[in-house]
Design a protein around this motif. Structure first.
Motif, PDB file in Angstrom:
ATOM      1  N   GLY A  35       0.813  -1.213   0.000  1.00  0.00           N
ATOM      2  CA  GLY A  35       0.000   0.000   0.000  1.00  0.00           C
ATOM      3  C   GLY A  35       0.848   1.265   0.000  1.00  0.00           C
ATOM      4  O   GLY A  35       0.581   2.204  -0.755  1.00  0.00           O
ATOM      5  N   LEU A  36       1.882   1.302   0.828  1.00  0.00           N
ATOM      6  CA  LEU A  36       2.761   2.469   0.849  1.00  0.00           C
ATOM      7  C   LEU A  36       3.527   2.607  -0.455  1.00  0.00           C
ATOM      8  O   LEU A  36       3.743   3.721  -0.948  1.00  0.00           O
ATOM      9  CB  LEU A  36       3.730   2.365   2.025  1.00  0.00           C
ATOM     10  CG  LEU A  36       3.119   2.563   3.408  1.00  0.00           C
ATOM     11  CD1 LEU A  36       4.139   2.253   4.508  1.00  0.00           C
ATOM     12  CD2 LEU A  36       2.603   3.976   3.563  1.00  0.00           C
ATOM     13  N   SER A  37       3.952   1.492  -1.027  1.00  0.00           N
ATOM     14  CA  SER A  37       4.669   1.543  -2.304  1.00  0.00           C
ATOM     15  C   SER A  37       3.786   2.120  -3.405  1.00  0.00           C
ATOM     16  O   SER A  37       4.248   2.925  -4.213  1.00  0.00           O
ATOM     17  CB  SER A  37       5.149   0.155  -2.706  1.00  0.00           C
ATOM     18  OG  SER A  37       6.052  -0.350  -1.749  1.00  0.00           O
ATOM     19  N   LEU A  38       2.543   1.703  -3.458  1.00  0.00           N
ATOM     20  CA  LEU A  38       1.621   2.241  -4.468  1.00  0.00           C
ATOM     21  C   LEU A  38       1.393   3.732  -4.275  1.00  0.00           C
ATOM     22  O   LEU A  38       1.320   4.487  -5.254  1.00  0.00           O
ATOM     23  CB  LEU A  38       0.297   1.484  -4.425  1.00  0.00           C
ATOM     24  CG  LEU A  38       0.342   0.042  -4.933  1.00  0.00           C
ATOM     25  CD1 LEU A  38      -0.997  -0.654  -4.685  1.00  0.00           C
ATOM     26  CD2 LEU A  38       0.693   0.011  -6.397  1.00  0.00           C
ATOM     27  N   ALA A  39       1.284   4.172  -3.033  1.00  0.00           N
ATOM     28  CA  ALA A  39       1.077   5.593  -2.770  1.00  0.00           C
ATOM     29  C   ALA A  39       2.290   6.411  -3.213  1.00  0.00           C
ATOM     30  O   ALA A  39       2.144   7.465  -3.842  1.00  0.00           O
ATOM     31  CB  ALA A  39       0.802   5.814  -1.284  1.00  0.00           C
ATOM     32  N   VAL A  40       3.474   5.928  -2.917  1.00  0.00           N
ATOM     33  CA  VAL A  40       4.693   6.642  -3.309  1.00  0.00           C
ATOM     34  C   VAL A  40       4.850   6.634  -4.828  1.00  0.00           C
ATOM     35  O   VAL A  40       5.203   7.648  -5.429  1.00  0.00           O
ATOM     36  CB  VAL A  40       5.922   6.021  -2.619  1.00  0.00           C
ATOM     37  CG1 VAL A  40       7.217   6.535  -3.216  1.00  0.00           C
ATOM     38  CG2 VAL A  40       5.890   6.305  -1.123  1.00  0.00           C
ATOM     39  N   MET A  41       4.577   5.497  -5.463  1.00  0.00           N
ATOM     40  CA  MET A  41       4.717   5.403  -6.918  1.00  0.00           C
ATOM     41  C   MET A  41       3.749   6.337  -7.631  1.00  0.00           C
ATOM     42  O   MET A  41       4.117   6.980  -8.619  1.00  0.00           O
ATOM     43  CB  MET A  41       4.523   3.968  -7.380  1.00  0.00           C
ATOM     44  CG  MET A  41       5.695   3.068  -7.067  1.00  0.00           C
ATOM     45  SD  MET A  41       5.432   1.342  -7.470  1.00  0.00           S
ATOM     46  CE  MET A  41       4.914   1.415  -9.154  1.00  0.00           C
ATOM     47  N   SER A  42       2.527   6.428  -7.176  1.00  0.00           N
ATOM     48  CA  SER A  42       1.570   7.321  -7.831  1.00  0.00           C
ATOM     49  C   SER A  42       1.976   8.774  -7.652  1.00  0.00           C
ATOM     50  O   SER A  42       1.817   9.585  -8.567  1.00  0.00           O
ATOM     51  CB  SER A  42       0.154   7.081  -7.317  1.00  0.00           C
ATOM     52  OG  SER A  42       0.050   7.491  -5.968  1.00  0.00           O
ATOM     53  N   SER A  43       2.517   9.109  -6.503  1.00  0.00           N
ATOM     54  CA  SER A  43       2.976  10.475  -6.266  1.00  0.00           C
ATOM     55  C   SER A  43       4.179  10.808  -7.147  1.00  0.00           C
ATOM     56  O   SER A  43       4.249  11.882  -7.744  1.00  0.00           O
ATOM     57  CB  SER A  43       3.356  10.636  -4.795  1.00  0.00           C
ATOM     58  OG  SER A  43       3.925  11.898  -4.568  1.00  0.00           O
ATOM     59  N   LEU A  44       5.123   9.897  -7.248  1.00  0.00           N
ATOM     60  CA  LEU A  44       6.308  10.135  -8.072  1.00  0.00           C
ATOM     61  C   LEU A  44       5.996  10.093  -9.561  1.00  0.00           C
ATOM     62  O   LEU A  44       6.651  10.781 -10.343  1.00  0.00           O
ATOM     63  CB  LEU A  44       7.395   9.114  -7.744  1.00  0.00           C
ATOM     64  CG  LEU A  44       8.071   9.272  -6.382  1.00  0.00           C
ATOM     65  CD1 LEU A  44       9.072   8.156  -6.170  1.00  0.00           C
ATOM     66  CD2 LEU A  44       8.733  10.616  -6.249  1.00  0.00           C
ATOM     67  N   ALA A  45       5.023   9.309  -9.958  1.00  0.00           N
ATOM     68  CA  ALA A  45       4.686   9.203 -11.376  1.00  0.00           C
ATOM     69  C   ALA A  45       4.204  10.547 -11.914  1.00  0.00           C
ATOM     70  O   ALA A  45       4.619  10.975 -12.994  1.00  0.00           O
ATOM     71  CB  ALA A  45       3.625   8.129 -11.594  1.00  0.00           C
ATOM     72  N   ALA A  47       4.857  13.560 -10.710  1.00  0.00           N
ATOM     73  CA  ALA A  47       5.963  14.508 -10.709  1.00  0.00           C
ATOM     74  C   ALA A  47       6.941  14.210 -11.839  1.00  0.00           C
ATOM     75  O   ALA A  47       7.478  15.118 -12.469  1.00  0.00           O
ATOM     76  CB  ALA A  47       6.682  14.474  -9.367  1.00  0.00           C
ATOM     77  N   THR A  48       7.167  12.939 -12.124  1.00  0.00           N
ATOM     78  CA  THR A  48       8.086  12.558 -13.188  1.00  0.00           C
ATOM     79  C   THR A  48       7.546  12.956 -14.553  1.00  0.00           C
ATOM     80  O   THR A  48       8.292  13.462 -15.404  1.00  0.00           O
ATOM     81  CB  THR A  48       8.340  11.040 -13.150  1.00  0.00           C
ATOM     82  OG1 THR A  48       8.814  10.690 -11.855  1.00  0.00           O
ATOM     83  CG2 THR A  48       9.352  10.615 -14.177  1.00  0.00           C
ATOM     84  N   VAL A  49       6.280  12.762 -14.787  1.00  0.00           N
ATOM     85  CA  VAL A  49       5.678  13.142 -16.062  1.00  0.00           C
ATOM     86  C   VAL A  49       5.741  14.657 -16.236  1.00  0.00           C
ATOM     87  O   VAL A  49       6.077  15.155 -17.322  1.00  0.00           O
ATOM     88  CB  VAL A  49       4.225  12.636 -16.150  1.00  0.00           C
ATOM     89  CG1 VAL A  49       3.494  13.249 -17.324  1.00  0.00           C
ATOM     90  CG2 VAL A  49       4.204  11.122 -16.247  1.00  0.00           C
ATOM     91  N   ASP A  50       5.461  15.409 -15.185  1.00  0.00           N
ATOM     92  CA  ASP A  50       5.536  16.870 -15.271  1.00  0.00           C
ATOM     93  C   ASP A  50       6.957  17.329 -15.573  1.00  0.00           C
ATOM     94  O   ASP A  50       7.167  18.219 -16.408  1.00  0.00           O
ATOM     95  CB  ASP A  50       5.055  17.513 -13.965  1.00  0.00           C
ATOM     96  CG  ASP A  50       3.568  17.325 -13.732  1.00  0.00           C
ATOM     97  OD1 ASP A  50       2.852  16.980 -14.702  1.00  0.00           O
ATOM     98  OD2 ASP A  50       3.123  17.512 -12.580  1.00  0.00           O
ATOM     99  N   LEU A  51       7.940  16.739 -14.914  1.00  0.00           N
ATOM    100  CA  LEU A  51       9.333  17.113 -15.157  1.00  0.00           C
ATOM    101  C   LEU A  51       9.765  16.755 -16.575  1.00  0.00           C
ATOM    102  O   LEU A  51      10.447  17.547 -17.242  1.00  0.00           O
ATOM    103  CB  LEU A  51      10.246  16.427 -14.142  1.00  0.00           C
ATOM    104  CG  LEU A  51      11.739  16.730 -14.273  1.00  0.00           C
ATOM    105  CD1 LEU A  51      12.007  18.206 -14.053  1.00  0.00           C
ATOM    106  CD2 LEU A  51      12.527  15.883 -13.299  1.00  0.00           C
ATOM    107  N   ALA A  52       9.355  15.596 -17.059  1.00  0.00           N
ATOM    108  CA  ALA A  52       9.707  15.194 -18.425  1.00  0.00           C
ATOM    109  C   ALA A  52       9.061  16.122 -19.457  1.00  0.00           C
ATOM    110  O   ALA A  52       9.706  16.497 -20.443  1.00  0.00           O
ATOM    111  CB  ALA A  52       9.275  13.751 -18.673  1.00  0.00           C
ATOM    112  N   ASP A  53       7.811  16.506 -19.241  1.00  0.00           N
ATOM    113  CA  ASP A  53       7.151  17.441 -20.154  1.00  0.00           C
ATOM    114  C   ASP A  53       7.855  18.792 -20.173  1.00  0.00           C
ATOM    115  O   ASP A  53       8.098  19.376 -21.236  1.00  0.00           O
ATOM    116  CB  ASP A  53       5.682  17.632 -19.758  1.00  0.00           C
ATOM    117  CG  ASP A  53       4.828  16.432 -20.081  1.00  0.00           C
ATOM    118  OD1 ASP A  53       5.268  15.593 -20.891  1.00  0.00           O
ATOM    119  OD2 ASP A  53       3.708  16.337 -19.525  1.00  0.00           O
TER     120      ASP A  53
END
Length: 76
Positions: A35-45, A47-53
């Protein structure tokens, strides 16, 4: 009264038995980690897409003039 004593003995034996406690702890801890891993992954995903854009738009906005050389190793 006999049923009450047998229930008391059964409950005492049931409470003292710890055979499934490790399995239960493992399942609970594993579920919490997932559960914690999914929460962290969704949060980082996001931010990563925004940074890549933003990086893509920055790179696309850099235009080389005809006099500029393309980046690369120096020519001899």
């Amino acid at each position: 009264m006999k049923n009450a004593l047998s229930f008391k003995a059964f409950f005492s034996a049931f409470r003292a038995d710890e055979a499934g406690a490790v399995t239960t702890d493992f399942v609970v801890i594993t579920g919490a980690i997932i559960g914690l891993s999914l929460a962290v992954m969704s949060s980082l995903a996001n931010a990563t897409v925004d940074l890549a854009d933003e990086t893509g738009w920055t790179i696309a906005s850099i235009a080389l003039s005809p006099d500029d050389e393309a980046p690369g190793p120096p020519r001899d």
